[in-house]
Motif scaffolding. Structure first.
Motif, mmCIF file in Angstrom:
data_model
loop_
_atom_site.group_PDB
_atom_site.id
_atom_site.type_symbol
_atom_site.label_atom_id
_atom_site.label_comp_id
_atom_site.label_asym_id
_atom_site.label_seq_id
_atom_site.Cartn_x
_atom_site.Cartn_y
_atom_site.Cartn_z
ATOM 1 N N PHE A 1 -21.095 -7.047 2.186
ATOM 2 C CA PHE A 1 -20.811 -5.874 1.361
ATOM 3 C C PHE A 1 -19.900 -6.251 0.196
ATOM 4 O O PHE A 1 -19.267 -7.301 0.193
ATOM 5 C CB PHE A 1 -20.147 -4.770 2.193
ATOM 6 C CG PHE A 1 -18.766 -5.115 2.695
ATOM 7 C CD1 PHE A 1 -17.645 -4.649 2.055
ATOM 8 C CD2 PHE A 1 -18.596 -5.916 3.813
ATOM 9 C CE1 PHE A 1 -16.364 -4.963 2.506
ATOM 10 C CE2 PHE A 1 -17.331 -6.249 4.282
ATOM 11 C CZ PHE A 1 -16.218 -5.764 3.621
ATOM 12 N N SER A 2 -19.858 -5.380 -0.805
ATOM 13 C CA SER A 2 -18.889 -5.533 -1.891
ATOM 14 C C SER A 2 -17.917 -4.354 -1.782
ATOM 15 O O SER A 2 -18.257 -3.307 -1.238
ATOM 16 C CB SER A 2 -19.587 -5.546 -3.252
ATOM 17 O OG SER A 2 -20.255 -4.330 -3.477
ATOM 18 N N ILE A 3 -16.700 -4.540 -2.279
ATOM 19 C CA ILE A 3 -15.672 -3.503 -2.123
ATOM 20 C C ILE A 3 -15.612 -2.617 -3.349
ATOM 21 O O ILE A 3 -16.002 -3.012 -4.455
ATOM 22 C CB ILE A 3 -14.296 -4.136 -1.855
ATOM 23 C CG1 ILE A 3 -13.877 -5.053 -2.990
ATOM 24 C CG2 ILE A 3 -14.276 -4.854 -0.540
ATOM 25 C CD1 ILE A 3 -12.427 -5.482 -2.931
ATOM 26 N N LYS A 4 -15.099 -1.410 -3.131
ATOM 27 C CA LYS A 4 -14.847 -0.491 -4.237
ATOM 28 C C LYS A 4 -13.574 -0.948 -4.935
ATOM 29 O O LYS A 4 -12.597 -1.311 -4.300
ATOM 30 C CB LYS A 4 -14.646 0.927 -3.718
ATOM 31 C CG LYS A 4 -15.894 1.537 -3.155
ATOM 32 C CD LYS A 4 -15.610 2.959 -2.670
ATOM 33 C CE LYS A 4 -16.873 3.560 -2.092
ATOM 34 N NZ LYS A 4 -16.623 4.895 -1.554
ATOM 35 N N LEU A 5 -13.618 -0.968 -6.229
ATOM 36 C CA LEU A 5 -12.430 -1.357 -7.001
ATOM 37 C C LEU A 5 -11.687 -0.172 -7.518
ATOM 38 O O LEU A 5 -12.142 0.858 -7.720
ATOM 39 C CB LEU A 5 -12.821 -2.278 -8.152
ATOM 40 C CG LEU A 5 -13.462 -3.599 -7.720
ATOM 41 C CD1 LEU A 5 -13.853 -4.398 -8.941
ATOM 42 C CD2 LEU A 5 -12.490 -4.385 -6.864
#
Length: 155
Positions: free
Chosen positions: A151-155
């Motif tokens: 997954f990629s994270i919310k910035l």
């Protein structure tokens, strides 16, 4: 080892022992969380600094865990989206670990991984092609890959 280290180790051992005592687990709504040997209680959904455990995950862990064993969930760099989940059966609790318990099973998350997992749910699913633990409803994740482990994270 210093006296404080012995006390901390003793408190962590006591926390693990409490986790395995089913007679102390009166309700599914109340989840006991232990951090560095200190016990706190939180109502389900009351805090975003928790990790929930699905019923299917609890059922699977009840079948596969040995005494004093728990599921460690980690987040590490890698995978096709930048971060990936790692699931390990473990028996060692470190000072920076948080322990989340439900119905006699424990999931342990280190403080660094908790930043990327808080508010999420650890689940277990069985499909025709695989059976696996995975994290669902992770509010910290923005995008995920089709395999569900990255997954990629919310910035």
């Amino acid at each position: 080892m210093t006296a404080a280290g012995l006390v901390r180790k003793g408190l962590l051992s006591a926390a693990v022992e409490l986790c395995w005592r089913r007679e102390l687990l009166a309700s599914r709504i109340t989840r006991r969380c232990f951090s560095a040997g200190q016990e706190t209680e939180s109502k389900s959904g009351a805090s975003q600094d928790t990790v929930s455990i699905s019923d299917s995950c609890v059922q699977r862990l009840q079948k596969i865990l040995e005494k004093d064993e728990f599921l460690r969930v980690q987040v590490e760099g890698g995978g096709c989206s930048g971060f990936q989940y790692k699931f390990i059966l473990d028996k060692t609790i470190e000072p920076d670990d948080r322990v989340f318990e439900q119905d006699g099973v424990c999931i342990v998350v280190d403080s660094d991984s908790l930043v990327y997992l808080k508010g999420g749910t650890v689940d277990y699913s069985e499909e025709l092609i695989r059976s696996s633990f995975h994290v669902i409803h992770n509010p910290q994740a923005e995008h995920g890959c089709s395999c569900g482990s990255s997954f990629s994270i919310k910035l």
